[in-house]
Design an enzyme around this catalytic site. Structure first.
Site, PDB file in Angstrom:
ATOM      1  N   ASN A  44       0.637  -1.256   0.019  1.00  0.00           N
ATOM      2  CA  ASN A  44       0.192  -0.184  -0.040  1.00  0.00           C
ATOM      3  C   ASN A  44       0.778   1.249  -0.060  1.00  0.00           C
ATOM      4  O   ASN A  44       0.315   2.468   0.479  1.00  0.00           O
ATOM      5  CB  ASN A  44      -0.935  -0.030   1.058  1.00  0.00           C
ATOM      6  CG  ASN A  44      -1.912  -1.090   1.351  1.00  0.00           C
ATOM      7  OD1 ASN A  44      -2.512  -1.515   0.181  1.00  0.00           O
ATOM      8  ND2 ASN A  44      -2.078  -1.859   2.128  1.00  0.00           N
ATOM      9  N   ARG A  45       2.168   1.040  -0.512  1.00  0.00           N
ATOM     10  CA  ARG A  45       2.988   2.448  -0.699  1.00  0.00           C
ATOM     11  C   ARG A  45       3.367   2.768   0.674  1.00  0.00           C
ATOM     12  O   ARG A  45       4.116   3.732   0.885  1.00  0.00           O
ATOM     13  CB  ARG A  45       2.526   3.351  -1.594  1.00  0.00           C
ATOM     14  CG  ARG A  45       2.318   2.932  -2.951  1.00  0.00           C
ATOM     15  CD  ARG A  45       3.719   2.474  -3.360  1.00  0.00           C
ATOM     16  NE  ARG A  45       3.519   2.349  -4.799  1.00  0.00           N
ATOM     17  CZ  ARG A  45       3.501   1.026  -5.604  1.00  0.00           C
ATOM     18  NH1 ARG A  45       3.484  -0.036  -4.817  1.00  0.00           N
ATOM     19  NH2 ARG A  45       3.530   0.956  -6.597  1.00  0.00           N
ATOM     20  N   LEU A  46       3.033   2.007   1.995  1.00  0.00           N
ATOM     21  CA  LEU A  46       3.416   2.485   3.191  1.00  0.00           C
ATOM     22  C   LEU A  46       4.877   1.843   3.572  1.00  0.00           C
ATOM     23  O   LEU A  46       5.022   1.172   4.439  1.00  0.00           O
ATOM     24  CB  LEU A  46       2.185   2.115   4.436  1.00  0.00           C
ATOM     25  CG  LEU A  46       1.245   2.858   4.262  1.00  0.00           C
ATOM     26  CD1 LEU A  46      -0.109   2.500   5.391  1.00  0.00           C
ATOM     27  CD2 LEU A  46       1.119   4.504   4.378  1.00  0.00           C
TER      28      LEU A  46
END
Length: 214
Positions: free
Chosen positions: A191-193
């Site tokens: 999730n691009r975290l």
């Protein structure tokens, strides 16, 4: 024209948590380096991008090979008269970066470059194959040349000149040691975290560890 907006990948191979990292970034770099090295299909794990500020004021990046790292810093070798060599002589503040796609990892190192001791440069030069030694001598790196044939003919002449002789390191060729001031470790996450951990060198030579937003 190519629209790349649909290029997406989910990063899910690992994590980077404060509870599992050492106090010194060199120790974490060593761990990551050898984990990537052991991973099948990693290629040249020591390939890194060196970014400098050129004499024209523009930044420039190129890929070179890391040849040594320890508690002092990170070492690579080059022609001191090359574009990058002259840029470093003018402004020793540079950036190194590693992208290890196989493990979804990146390391960014901000530091100051200094020439390695001549005996260190001599030792590494001596370890190189004769062809690489002659290549370092024949190439006025970054200078305009008339053709590929020009370089190859000059190399053939050098091979004749040095036949049966010791090939000594030219004074304009040697190492740079990059003393790190800041080291950032990036681990891809879902999730691009992504995980981003930054080590910053303090005046007492201790390291402050911070987590950065992805």
């Amino acid at each position: 024209m190519s629209d790349l907006s649909n290029y997406r990948k989910s990063y899910e191979k690992s994590e980077l948590l404060e509870s599992s990292i050492p106090e010194d970034p060199i120790n974490l770099f060593n761990r990551w380096f050898h984990e990537v090295e052991d991973f099948e299909g990693s290629g040249e794990v020591n390939a890194m991008t060196v970014s400098t500020i050129g004499l024209d004021g523009f930044p420039k990046s190129r890929v070179v090979l890391l040849k040594k790292f320890n508690e002092e810093g990170f070492t690579f070798y080059t022609n001191y008269n090359s574009e990058k060599g002259r840029a470093i002589a003018n402004n020793p503040n540079i950036c190194l970066s590693f992208f290890w796609e196989s493990m979804e990892r990146q390391v960014i190192i901000k530091g100051v470059a200094q020439k390695t001791a001549e005996n260190n440069s001599d030792g590494y030069f001596e370890s190189r194959p004769d062809g690489s030694k002659l290549g370092a001598i024949v190439s006025n790196q970054s200078e305009v040349v008339p053709s590929r044939n020009y370089l190859e003919e000059n190399l053939k002449q050098l091979e004749k000149d040095f036949e049966g002789k010791e090939i000594v390191r030219p004074k304009h060729w040697g190492g740079f040691l990059i003393v790190p001031l800041e080291v950032e470790f990036w681990q891809g996450r879902p999730n691009r975290l992504h995980d981003r951990i930054r080590y910053s060198l303090e005046k007492d030579f201790s390291w402050t560890i911070s987590r950065l937003a992805p």
